[in-house]
Design a protein around this motif. Structure first.
Motif, PDB file in Angstrom:
ATOM      1  N   GLN A 171      32.484   9.893  21.033  1.00 24.95           N
ATOM      2  CA  GLN A 171      31.278   9.381  21.685  1.00 24.95           C
ATOM      3  C   GLN A 171      31.547   8.034  22.354  1.00 24.95           C
ATOM      4  O   GLN A 171      31.102   7.785  23.462  1.00 24.95           O
ATOM      5  CB  GLN A 171      30.129   9.248  20.686  1.00 24.95           C
ATOM      6  N   GLU A 172      32.302   7.179  21.689  1.00 20.49           N
ATOM      7  CA  GLU A 172      32.634   5.864  22.257  1.00 20.49           C
ATOM      8  C   GLU A 172      33.451   6.017  23.540  1.00 20.49           C
ATOM      9  O   GLU A 172      33.191   5.350  24.528  1.00 20.49           O
ATOM     10  CB  GLU A 172      33.399   5.033  21.227  1.00 20.49           C
ATOM     11  N   PHE A 173      34.429   6.918  23.519  1.00 22.61           N
ATOM     12  CA  PHE A 173      35.240   7.134  24.718  1.00 22.61           C
ATOM     13  C   PHE A 173      34.388   7.730  25.840  1.00 22.61           C
ATOM     14  O   PHE A 173      34.536   7.351  27.006  1.00 22.61           O
ATOM     15  CB  PHE A 173      36.431   8.040  24.403  1.00 22.61           C
ATOM     16  N   ALA A 174      33.482   8.637  25.513  1.00 24.17           N
ATOM     17  CA  ALA A 174      32.576   9.207  26.514  1.00 24.17           C
ATOM     18  C   ALA A 174      31.715   8.106  27.128  1.00 24.17           C
ATOM     19  O   ALA A 174      31.483   8.094  28.340  1.00 24.17           O
ATOM     20  CB  ALA A 174      31.715  10.293  25.886  1.00 24.17           C
ATOM     21  N   ASP A 175      31.256   7.155  26.320  1.00 25.00           N
ATOM     22  CA  ASP A 175      30.460   6.029  26.839  1.00 25.00           C
ATOM     23  C   ASP A 175      31.295   5.160  27.781  1.00 25.00           C
ATOM     24  O   ASP A 175      30.799   4.695  28.808  1.00 25.00           O
ATOM     25  CB  ASP A 175      29.914   5.194  25.689  1.00 25.00           C
ATOM     26  N   VAL A 176      32.562   4.947  27.450  1.00 23.23           N
ATOM     27  CA  VAL A 176      33.461   4.191  28.334  1.00 23.23           C
ATOM     28  C   VAL A 176      33.629   4.924  29.655  1.00 23.23           C
ATOM     29  O   VAL A 176      33.523   4.339  30.745  1.00 23.23           O
ATOM     30  CB  VAL A 176      34.833   3.938  27.663  1.00 23.23           C
ATOM     31  N   LEU A 177      33.868   6.235  29.590  1.00 23.27           N
ATOM     32  CA  LEU A 177      34.005   7.031  30.817  1.00 23.27           C
ATOM     33  C   LEU A 177      32.725   6.966  31.653  1.00 23.27           C
ATOM     34  O   LEU A 177      32.784   6.807  32.880  1.00 23.27           O
ATOM     35  CB  LEU A 177      34.341   8.481  30.487  1.00 23.27           C
ATOM     36  N   ARG A 178      31.574   7.095  31.006  1.00 20.16           N
ATOM     37  CA  ARG A 178      30.306   7.036  31.734  1.00 20.16           C
ATOM     38  C   ARG A 178      30.151   5.700  32.453  1.00 20.16           C
ATOM     39  O   ARG A 178      29.726   5.657  33.617  1.00 20.16           O
ATOM     40  CB  ARG A 178      29.140   7.283  30.781  1.00 20.16           C
TER      41      ARG A 178
END
Length: 167
Positions: free
Chosen positions: A156-163
């Motif tokens: 989830q943290e990596f997805a937030d960074v990508l977003r």
């Protein structure tokens, strides 16, 4: 293929998948939307379609579609353009965007292009035209996916960074 990616994620070989959305979203997966891009076609100014203000795949069937991809992916891309975008014309492979654009400049086909911005670009040799489908201006949606069964805080943290990078 997309199926291999999804199987790999379910088997634990991949933590996340970054991909365009080519099928319905599954409730078994976390689906984080990153970006929507608008689809265009590039045609030669010498093409009969150069004066079109918008176009459909059906209208382009008189010209070959130039697909820029690895040779190994060519048949998969052809199938997607036939099945999803309803293009029933010929297909030509180009190994790079530059070679694809050279083919367009020589009026040897049309090139599918995506853009973050909803704006046309016109040059002296190539014309960019909005590609329309049954829903209007065609779009590509990019997501990061991962199986809910393998959910973790780092995904989830990596997805937030990508977003944030795609914003």
């Amino acid at each position: 293929s997309h199926d291999q990616l999804y199987r790999g994620a379910l088997e634990g070989r991949f933590d996340l998948i970054f991909n365009d959305r080519r099928r319905s979203l599954s409730s078994d997966w976390e689906n984080t939307h990153l970006r929507t891009c608008y689809r265009y076609v590039e045609v030669s100014e010498a093409s009969a379609h150069a004066s079109d203000s918008r176009i459909t795949c059906e209208a382009l069937s008189d010209l070959p579609c130039i697909l820029v991809c690895e040779q190994a992916r060519f048949e998969t891309e052809v199938q997607w353009w036939r099945d999803v975008m309803n293009f029933n014309g010929e297909f030509v492979h180009a190994p790079s965007i530059n070679e694809g654009r050279m083919m367009v400049a020589g009026n040897r086909g049309w090139l599918p292009i995506e853009s973050r911005e909803k704006a046309e670009a016109t040059g002296g040799i190539v014309r960019r035209i909005p590609l329309h489908d049954a829903n209007g201006h065609a779009v590509s949606e990019y997501y990061v996916f991962w199986p809910k069964a393998r959910d973790n805080a780092l995904a989830q943290e990596f997805a937030d960074v990508l977003r944030s990078l795609f914003a």
